[in-house]
Design a protein around this motif. Structure first.
Motif, mmCIF file in Angstrom:
data_model
loop_
_atom_site.group_PDB
_atom_site.id
_atom_site.type_symbol
_atom_site.label_atom_id
_atom_site.label_comp_id
_atom_site.label_asym_id
_atom_site.label_seq_id
_atom_site.Cartn_x
_atom_site.Cartn_y
_atom_site.Cartn_z
ATOM 1 N N TYR A 1 20.629 -5.133 -10.628
ATOM 2 C CA TYR A 1 20.033 -5.972 -9.587
ATOM 3 C C TYR A 1 18.610 -5.531 -9.295
ATOM 4 C CZ TYR A 1 21.052 -2.204 -6.208
ATOM 5 O OH TYR A 1 21.097 -1.018 -5.542
ATOM 6 N N PHE A 2 17.898 -6.421 -8.645
ATOM 7 C CA PHE A 2 16.489 -6.218 -8.271
ATOM 8 C C PHE A 2 16.434 -5.816 -6.805
ATOM 9 C CE2 PHE A 2 12.937 -8.210 -6.029
ATOM 10 C CZ PHE A 2 11.828 -7.798 -6.746
ATOM 11 N N GLY A 3 15.642 -4.811 -6.473
ATOM 12 C CA GLY A 3 15.521 -4.386 -5.082
ATOM 13 C C GLY A 3 14.105 -3.989 -4.735
ATOM 14 N N ASP A 4 13.703 -4.296 -3.488
ATOM 15 C CA ASP A 4 12.416 -3.827 -2.967
ATOM 16 C C ASP A 4 12.677 -2.457 -2.360
ATOM 17 O OD1 ASP A 4 11.332 -6.269 -3.642
ATOM 18 O OD2 ASP A 4 11.862 -7.140 -1.717
ATOM 19 N N ASP A 5 12.308 -1.422 -3.060
ATOM 20 C CA ASP A 5 12.699 -0.098 -2.606
ATOM 21 C C ASP A 5 11.650 0.925 -2.999
ATOM 22 O OD1 ASP A 5 14.285 1.723 -1.350
ATOM 23 O OD2 ASP A 5 16.096 1.156 -2.428
ATOM 24 N N ALA A 6 11.876 2.165 -2.577
ATOM 25 C CA ALA A 6 10.954 3.253 -2.862
ATOM 26 C C ALA A 6 11.744 4.533 -3.027
ATOM 27 C CB ALA A 6 9.949 3.390 -1.725
ATOM 28 N N GLY B 1 9.081 -4.698 -6.697
ATOM 29 C CA GLY B 1 10.505 -4.454 -6.856
ATOM 30 C C GLY B 1 10.804 -3.442 -7.941
ATOM 31 N N GLU B 2 12.018 -2.935 -7.912
ATOM 32 C CA GLU B 2 12.504 -2.037 -8.944
ATOM 33 C C GLU B 2 13.896 -2.495 -9.364
ATOM 34 O OE1 GLU B 2 11.845 2.044 -8.308
ATOM 35 O OE2 GLU B 2 10.049 1.739 -7.104
ATOM 36 N N LEU B 3 14.349 -2.021 -10.542
ATOM 37 C CA LEU B 3 15.640 -2.425 -11.065
ATOM 38 C C LEU B 3 16.659 -1.309 -10.879
ATOM 39 C CD1 LEU B 3 14.583 -4.228 -14.351
ATOM 40 C CD2 LEU B 3 15.027 -5.204 -12.104
ATOM 41 N N THR C 1 13.977 1.946 -13.130
ATOM 42 C CA THR C 1 12.555 1.844 -13.485
ATOM 43 C C THR C 1 11.660 2.832 -12.746
ATOM 44 O OG1 THR C 1 12.436 -0.009 -11.921
ATOM 45 C CG2 THR C 1 12.644 -0.544 -14.255
ATOM 46 N N ASN C 2 11.972 3.161 -11.489
ATOM 47 C CA ASN C 2 11.211 4.176 -10.745
ATOM 48 C C ASN C 2 9.701 3.959 -10.834
ATOM 49 O OD1 ASN C 2 13.092 6.017 -9.486
ATOM 50 N ND2 ASN C 2 13.751 6.513 -11.581
ATOM 51 N N THR C 3 9.275 2.794 -10.437
ATOM 52 C CA THR C 3 7.839 2.474 -10.506
ATOM 53 C C THR C 3 7.308 2.214 -9.108
ATOM 54 O OG1 THR C 3 8.414 0.167 -10.914
ATOM 55 C CG2 THR C 3 7.953 1.531 -12.835
ATOM 56 N N GLY D 1 -4.890 0.897 -8.188
ATOM 57 C CA GLY D 1 -4.053 1.065 -9.361
ATOM 58 C C GLY D 1 -3.236 -0.155 -9.722
ATOM 59 N N LEU D 2 -2.484 -0.032 -10.814
ATOM 60 C CA LEU D 2 -1.705 -1.127 -11.372
ATOM 61 C C LEU D 2 -0.436 -1.356 -10.561
ATOM 62 C CD1 LEU D 2 -1.794 -2.983 -13.928
ATOM 63 C CD2 LEU D 2 -0.228 -1.330 -14.980
ATOM 64 N N CYS D 3 -0.140 -2.614 -10.251
ATOM 65 C CA CYS D 3 1.103 -2.955 -9.565
ATOM 66 C C CYS D 3 2.242 -2.994 -10.576
ATOM 67 C CB CYS D 3 0.992 -4.318 -8.890
ATOM 68 S SG CYS D 3 -0.158 -4.378 -7.513
ATOM 69 N N MET D 4 3.382 -2.449 -10.187
ATOM 70 C CA MET D 4 4.570 -2.464 -11.038
ATOM 71 C C MET D 4 5.700 -3.128 -10.269
ATOM 72 S SD MET D 4 3.676 -1.031 -13.911
ATOM 73 C CE MET D 4 5.072 -0.294 -14.731
ATOM 74 N N ASN D 5 5.858 -4.422 -10.490
ATOM 75 C CA ASN D 5 6.906 -5.201 -9.848
ATOM 76 C C ASN D 5 7.937 -5.554 -10.915
ATOM 77 O OD1 ASN D 5 8.252 -6.890 -7.921
ATOM 78 N ND2 ASN D 5 7.288 -8.653 -8.909
ATOM 79 N N ASP D 6 8.967 -4.728 -11.049
ATOM 80 C CA ASP D 6 9.973 -4.903 -12.093
ATOM 81 C C ASP D 6 10.956 -5.983 -11.670
ATOM 82 O OD1 ASP D 6 8.784 -2.660 -13.361
ATOM 83 O OD2 ASP D 6 9.899 -1.377 -11.990
ATOM 84 N N THR D 7 11.085 -7.031 -12.482
ATOM 85 C CA THR D 7 11.841 -8.193 -12.028
ATOM 86 C C THR D 7 12.350 -8.997 -13.215
ATOM 87 O OG1 THR D 7 11.721 -10.137 -10.587
ATOM 88 C CG2 THR D 7 9.755 -9.612 -11.857
ATOM 89 N N ARG D 8 13.055 -10.072 -12.935
ATOM 90 C CA ARG D 8 13.535 -11.027 -13.941
ATOM 91 C C ARG D 8 14.320 -10.328 -15.059
ATOM 92 N NH1 ARG D 8 11.332 -13.356 -10.250
ATOM 93 N NH2 ARG D 8 10.131 -15.295 -10.359
#
Length: 726
Positions: A4-9, A36-38, A58-60, A73-80
């Motif tokens: 699943y996809f989650g908005d987390d840290a 988001g991260e997976l 993914t830990n991004t 810096g670069l955004c890392m939104n892991d999704t889809r």
């Protein structure tokens, strides 16, 4: 296996109640800024019941990133993500044509082994395959005229990533959830009764959940013993059943609060467990749970002129319902609006809103410069905010109709500290003709508990959103009557086939009359038409005071508005942006108690086809017609008059002093001023437009006939007198 996809840290960056840190800074709307991260969880059985703790694949964590902007810096939104249905043996591959073993060439760095550190890594060839999009800016980047800004996201080149996930055994871990996350209004209880809420705790993990601590924190009415819990700890099994319950008791003692008052209870309940950090704790918010004998739920109604405009109103004094559309003093419903087609770049596709939201204001100064009670309805239509009015039982309320009118009566609604009660009645004329574009409001203010209340300021504030290409409005003073707002032409220019400009759209509130109970007893036709003060201001200046809960914030908001509303007279900001108009009807008034009541009548009116260069003639006429309707229908036994700038600037009660000569002379300078207004750019408007209605037009229109009448008065025998002031 569940992905699943989650908005987390990462845990170190977690903030309660959830993560707010992993966001892109390049989006103007923060609702579209979360990276988001997976994650993956594994079930111990094939029933999907005994899930283990989540693994971050993914830990991004990329807080304050801005891929396109070049900073942060670069955004890392892991999704889809897309997960294979079954695990696969990597040592062989079935082409679907024949069973032909092949050697796959895997991408470098694709292997991910999430085996727990205490277990040996997977050495077999069994994997689950995962593909996902490494989005370099969160939210989709829609392309179009409106979306060229960064509101939704930026256009970025985003790689597709492939992962081989080594098969792992489930990690033994409980998982905590509750069926209740909030306790608050509209739930309430009476002063003599307790309210018991049962909370169900679920364990969606694969081993027993131990809730070691259940406690609470009170943020309002702290000294009072109003909150209780049935237990301080719980054990919740895994599998079936996997739940346990405890109860929360509000207004526990039933003796802390007095009947007839409204008290709001806020705080939170916390649960601490042995679930995996940071998901080991849960908070249940107690949000404005009310203890009161007579609190009503929120109700809305619509009053309609049946020929021009409609207005949504509520039982706690709100008007407009946060721009609900077509019930906001607009002209769409009855076919009077030409702008009904989606217009490119328009803030709204049609002209469906004039009065976005508005209602009464009550400010009490309890300790000068320190403590204040601030109550209003603006942008709080659901009245969950502490500073909004609360309706209570009593009296005849609801929708009604009468001869030539459509109406709605509110119950009594009370201010923040239950010291001032208010009743409102809304009247929409239904007789047609020249009474289609205004609604009249009667409000009565009185000491709710019947005892003296000192230092009270009473007024009204309205967020006008007059239709405009970019949502901008301008404002100006209308003679001695009020401060109005109008639309601004910026992009589309003339609309509706060349017949309509946004600068010819107007909205305003007008004080029709006010009087105290003592004044009414002495004179049944008492009617003061002069407001204490009116000002317009930028919305972004005032908006920060609208949704404040704590007493410190309440004091700050109350002190600010007490100061702003202390200014007498009228002022209009020169800004062209989203604006608000605030009217003060009584400043620093003392209520003696008992029947000491003040009654205020006001009208809210809109104009959709006024005069763009001649400014507010149509609005001026509409407001004066509203005053006439008020006199004829609500005060029919009285002969009332509204303050006129024309009378104030005239020696004999007649028109003609167009240039506002302090000596009140009518001469060639007035003729020049009238010519400039009608024909010479920038069409400078007279200070008092009523003084320019030389021919006495019934609608106060100023045109060439007034110029002819003024020439005749000055130079053509028999020098006919100018008309009487209206």
């Amino acid at each position: 296996y569940l992905n699943y996809f989650g908005d987390d840290a990462p845990p170190a960056a977690m903030v309660s109640p959830g993560n707010l840190a992993d966001c892109a800074v390049g989006a103007s709307d923060k609702r579209y800024a979360a990276n988001g991260e997976l994650y993956m969880v594994v079930s111990k059985d094939l029933d999907g019941i005994l899930w283990d703790a989540a693994r971050n694949l993914t830990n991004t964590f990329t807080p304050k990133c801005d891929s396109a902007g070049g900073l942060g810096g670069l955004c890392m939104n892991d999704t889809r993500s897309s997960l294979s249905r079954y695990g696969m043996a990597a040592s062989s591959y079935d082409t679907g044509v024949a069973h032909i073993p092949v050697t796959l060439k895997w991408p470098v760095g694709d292997l991910m082994d999430k085996t727990p550190p205490a277990d040996p890594p997977d050495t077999g060839n069994n994997f689950i395959m995962l593909m996902y999009l490494e989005d370099h800016f969160p939210a989709p980047a829609y392309r179009g005229i409106i979306e060229t800004t960064t509101k939704y996201g930026r256009l970025t080149l985003n790689p597709l990533r492939f992962i081989r996930l080594a098969c792992v055994e489930p990690v033994s871990a409980p998982r905590i959830f509750t069926d209740t996350t909030r306790i608050g209004f509209p739930a309430f209880t009476k002063a003599a009764n307790s309210k018991v809420v049962t909370v169900t705790v679920s364990n969606e993990g694969n081993t027993t959940l131990n809730v070691s601590q259940i406690g609470y924190v009170k943020t309002t009415n702290i000294p009072k013993d109003w909150l209780g819990l049935s237990t301080s700890a719980l054990t919740v099994p895994a599998g079936i059943p996997n739940t346990a319950t405890f109860t929360v008791t509000l207004n526990k003692t039933t003796t802390d609060f007095t009947s007839g008052t409204i008290n709001d209870l806020s705080g939170y309940i916390f649960l601490k467990s042995d679930a995996k950090f940071p998901r080991d704790s849960i908070n249940i918010v107690i949000d404005k749970f009310l203890v009161a004998d007579t609190v009503l739920e929120m109700k809305w109604d619509t009053v309609s002129t049946n020929c021009g405009v409609r207005l949504m109103v509520s039982n706690n004094g709100d008007m407009g319902d946060d721009g609900l559309k077509q019930v906001n003093l607009d002209f769409v419903k009855y076919g009077g609006e030409c702008d009904t087609v989606n217009a490119a770049n328009a803030k709204t596709p049609t002209a469906e809103i004039y009065l976005y939201d508005g209602g009464p204001v009550v400010v009490r100064e309890i300790t000068p410069g320190i403590t204040y009670s601030w109550t209003n309805t603006l942008f709080n239509p659901r009245f969950l905010a502490k500073e909004s009015f609360k309706p209570i039982l009593g009296g005849v309320t609801g929708h009604f109709t009468g001869t030539g009118l459509d109406g709605y009566r509110t119950p009594t609604f009370v201010n923040r500290d239950s010291t001032i009660g208010v009743k409102a009645v809304y009247y929409a004329p239904t007789g047609g003709g020249d009474s289609c574009n205004f609604v009249i409001v009667q409000r009565k203010y009185f000491p709710y508990k019947g005892t003296a209340v000192s230092a009270v300021t009473i007024g009204e504030q309205i967020d006008w959103d007059i239709p405009s290409d970019t949502g901008q409005n301008s404002s100006a003073i209308l003679g001695s009557l009020t401060v109005y707002q109008r639309g601004v032409d910026t992009i589309n220019g003339v609309e509706c086939g060349g017949t309509q400009t946004d600068s010819s759209r107007y909205g305003a509130a007008l004080l029709l009359g006010k009087y105290s109970q003592a004044e009414y007893v002495a004179n049944a036709c008492a009617n003061d038409t002069k407001p204490y003060g009116i000002f317009s201001e930028r919305q972004d200046t005032l908006f920060k005071y609208d949704s404040l809960d704590g007493q410190t914030d309440q004091n700050r908001a109350g002190k600010y508005f007490w100061g702003r509303m202390s200014a007498s007279g009228m002022s209009a900001t020169t800004a062209k942006t989203d604006l608000r108009t605030v009217s003060t009807y009584y400043y620093n008034r003392n209520f003696s108690g008992g029947t000491d009541t003040v009654t205020i009548y006001s009208a809210v009116a809109s104009v959709h086809a006024g005069k763009a260069t001649g400014v507010h003639t149509a609005l001026d006429s509409s407001l004066l017609r509203a005053f006439k309707w008020y006199n004829n229908h609500l005060r029919p036994t009285c002969t009332l008059s509204i303050g006129s700038c024309c009378v104030a600037t005239s020696n004999d009660g007649r028109t003609g002093n167009v240039d506002n000569d302090p000596d009140k002379l009518v001469d060639i300078s007035d003729l020049i001023a009238l010519v400039n207004y009608l024909y010479v750019a920038p069409f400078t408007e007279p200070t008092c437009l009523l003084s320019a209605n030389i021919d006495g037009d019934v609608d106060n229109l100023v045109d060439i006939s007034d110029l002819i009448a003024l020439v005749n008065y000055l130079y053509v025998a028999p020098f006919p007198a100018t008309s009487l002031c209206k």
